[in-house]
Design a protein around this motif. Structure first.
Motif, PDB file in Angstrom:
ATOM      1  N   HIS A 237       0.846  -1.193   0.000  1.00 25.64           N
ATOM      2  CA  HIS A 237       0.000   0.000   0.000  1.00 25.64           C
ATOM      3  C   HIS A 237       0.881   1.243   0.000  1.00 25.64           C
TER       4      HIS A 237
ATOM      5  N   ILE B  49       1.184   4.520  -3.176  1.00 22.13           N
ATOM      6  CA  ILE B  49       0.664   5.878  -2.997  1.00 22.13           C
ATOM      7  C   ILE B  49       1.515   6.878  -3.766  1.00 22.13           C
ATOM      8  N   THR B  50       0.844   7.748  -4.531  1.00 22.82           N
ATOM      9  CA  THR B  50       1.535   8.796  -5.285  1.00 22.82           C
ATOM     10  C   THR B  50       1.333  10.154  -4.612  1.00 22.82           C
TER      11      THR B  50
ATOM     12  N   GLN C 182      -2.171  11.443  -5.119  1.00 27.35           N
ATOM     13  CA  GLN C 182      -3.194  10.835  -4.262  1.00 27.35           C
ATOM     14  C   GLN C 182      -3.199  11.441  -2.862  1.00 27.35           C
TER      15      GLN C 182
ATOM     16  N   THR D 166      -7.018  10.551  -1.986  1.00 28.35           N
ATOM     17  CA  THR D 166      -7.358   9.199  -2.445  1.00 28.35           C
ATOM     18  C   THR D 166      -6.264   8.193  -2.100  1.00 28.35           C
ATOM     19  N   SER D 167      -5.446   8.507  -1.102  1.00 25.76           N
ATOM     20  CA  SER D 167      -4.324   7.625  -0.740  1.00 25.76           C
ATOM     21  C   SER D 167      -4.765   6.369  -0.009  1.00 25.76           C
ATOM     22  N   GLY D 168      -5.989   6.380   0.539  1.00 27.40           N
ATOM     23  CA  GLY D 168      -6.446   5.252   1.355  1.00 27.40           C
ATOM     24  C   GLY D 168      -6.008   5.333   2.795  1.00 27.40           C
TER      25      GLY D 168
ATOM     26  N   LEU E  25      -5.819   1.703   7.275  1.00 29.92           N
ATOM     27  CA  LEU E  25      -5.938   1.854   5.833  1.00 29.92           C
ATOM     28  C   LEU E  25      -7.377   1.544   5.450  1.00 29.92           C
TER      29      LEU E  25
ATOM     30  N   PRO F 178      -5.031   2.519  -2.653  1.00 30.07           N
ATOM     31  CA  PRO F 178      -4.770   3.844  -3.224  1.00 30.07           C
ATOM     32  C   PRO F 178      -5.517   4.068  -4.534  1.00 30.07           C
ATOM     33  N   GLY F 179      -6.195   5.221  -4.609  1.00 30.79           N
ATOM     34  CA  GLY F 179      -6.923   5.592  -5.811  1.00 30.79           C
ATOM     35  C   GLY F 179      -8.347   5.102  -5.883  1.00 30.79           C
TER      36      GLY F 179
ATOM     37  N   GLY G 284      -2.351  12.432   5.338  1.00 34.71           N
ATOM     38  CA  GLY G 284      -1.831  12.511   3.991  1.00 34.71           C
ATOM     39  C   GLY G 284      -1.142  13.841   3.724  1.00 34.71           C
TER      40      GLY G 284
END
Length: 469
Positions: A110, A114-115, A118, A123-125, A153, A157-158, A167
């Protein structure tokens, strides 16, 4: 020409007077000690102020009074990231691990997925946040990130949007690693100083030499008392630690409505990068925050017109910033009392939209109560620090929002009072969306989520997912 000029001056004076009267009436209605508002309309700035900074040591609130603006400061963090993107030092679609290789979660896969984008659009979770204090030193963010393996979590992600303070704190660490500066130094150099926000910042020693507002809490008996905690932990600065004034936030709004140049003429951010921040990246469902999220900004259509903005709250202080590009219009409101800072700010924003632009921002009409629907909704939903309990009282539904007892017991600072249960009602459509109908959260919207079997698994409010217990 003279008559036309006098008429224009007269109209401006009427407009300014109307704003002041509305602010005073709103503060009186909600019992707010101090409020201030700035409006950018028709190519000019309009300000109004009411009340005092503190009921214990009262000074008049003015346009330069500093407030802690909470999450409204996230746009400064995001703009600093975008400046580094424009300079080729950050890639929005690169994994966060490229910049913070020590970052890890309970699920390493996970973390690897992650970007940076995100983190910016929630939207990273990652769940909302970690409730901890990693100190006031320059290593506060590094220590916070080192403990992120503890955070729940909530989605891959996304997969979905869920508002995450953690985040944005992680984004702050990305900024530190890329620049070699502390987060506060980097944002000051990249954003605050170039835009001309000379009095906005994060350092208490600088803030305390100027006039600043104090937050207030309303006790169960209705009496106001001063909130002794003024700001959060240093590690939360990227997501909610900025201190600013209405005057400087209106300057910030004008910058965001512009082409990326500061008033000095300096190019702070290319226009394309600035405008990309308010381009929708993920839709929101039944959210008072907006219809979609860009790169930090919340986008919302009001009476057919596109807007973007962000609100924030911190220890009895509240801020609401809304921008309307089509009309080159912006409004920023700040207030200093909980729990009614949110509805009081919203009331002023709605009045200004109608008064200056003719836009009506109304709430949807809820459905009548159906007892047959109540059973599947009842229960407890939680995040790390709070629980939401859905209750029924025979003729309707209510939502009880409480800070967890163990969090209160462990807290070393004042925490906000728990609210009385909020009555709410379901909205037309699939029947899983709702709106709060009374209390200080009146007008806030959310929805219940279901798994593939149709069972309710969560409740969303204020952009955050509360998982069913």
């Amino acid at each position: 020409m003279s008559n036309m000029s006098n008429r224009a001056i007269s109209n401006e004076a009427i407009s300014d007077s109307a704003l002041s009267k509305q602010l005073e009436a709103t503060a009186a209605e909600f019992g707010i000690p101090g409020m201030t508002v700035g409006v950018w309309a028709d190519g000019r700035e309009i300000f109004a102020e009411y009340g005092v900074t503190s009921i214990e040591n009262p000074l008049p609130v003015d346009r330069d009074t500093l407030f802690t603006i909470g999450s409204a400061g996230k746009s400064c963090t995001a703009t600093a990231v975008m400046r580094l993107v424009a300079e080729g030092r950050i890639d929005l679609d690169a994994p966060v691990l490229r910049y913070v290789p020590e970052f890890t979660l309970s699920d390493p896969a996970h973390a690897a997925a992650i970007t940076v984008r995100q983190l910016l659009n929630h939207t990273s979770g990652l769940d909302w946040n970690l409730i901890n204090d990693t100190g006031a030193g320059d290593d506060a963010l590094a220590e916070f990130v080192a403990r992120l393996a503890e955070i729940p979590l909530i989605a891959v992600p996304g997969a979905r949007a869920s508002y995450s303070q953690a985040g944005f704190n992680l984004l702050g660490r990305v900024i530190e690693k890329v620049t070699g500066l502390t987060f506060e130094q980097a944002v000051t150099r990249l954003v605050l100083d170039p835009v001309g926000l000379a009095h906005s910042g994060y350092e208490r020693d600088s803030i305390m030499t100027r006039r600043f507002a104090i937050g207030h809490e309303r006790d169960e008996d209705g009496a106001l008392s001063v909130t002794r905690t003024w700001t959060g932990t240093r590690a939360n600065n990227p997501g909610g630690g900025l201190v600013s004034s209405v005057a400087e936030q209106l300057r910030w709004a004008r910058f965001q409505l512009g082409d990326g140049r500061a008033e000095s003429g300096e190019v702070v951010l290319p226009a394309a990068a600035l405008h990309e921040m308010r381009r929708p990246t993920v839709d929101l469902r039944a959210s008072s925050l907006g219809d979609a999220i860009g790169l930090c900004w919340f986008m919302r259509e009001i009476d057919g017109v596109a807007t973007f903005g962000h609100g924030g709250s911190a220890f009895g202080q509240f801020a609401e910033l809304l921008l309307v590009p089509e009309h080159d219009f912006a409004i920023i409101v700040m207030s200093n009392a909980s729990p009614d800072g949110i509805p009081s700010n919203r009331a002023v924003v709605r009045w200004a939209l109608e008064h200056y632009l003719g836009l009506v921002d109304g709430d949807p009409e809820p459905l009548p109560f159906e007892a047959s629907r109540a059973g599947e909704l009842l229960g407890t939903y939680d995040i790390d620090a709070m629980t939401m309990t859905v209750l029924t009282h025979g003729t309707g539904l209510s939502l009880e929002c409480r800070i967890k007892p163990e969090i209160r017991a462990a807290a070393e600072t004042d925490l906000p009072q728990d609210h009385p249960p909020f009555p709410f009602a379901l909205l037309p459509g699939d029947g899983d969306e709702y709106i709060i109908t009374e209390g200080s959260f009146k007008g806030q919207r959310g929805f219940f989520s279901r798994d593939t079997t149709g069972a309710i698994t969560g409740l969303d409010l204020a952009g955050r997912l509360f998982t069913r217990v």
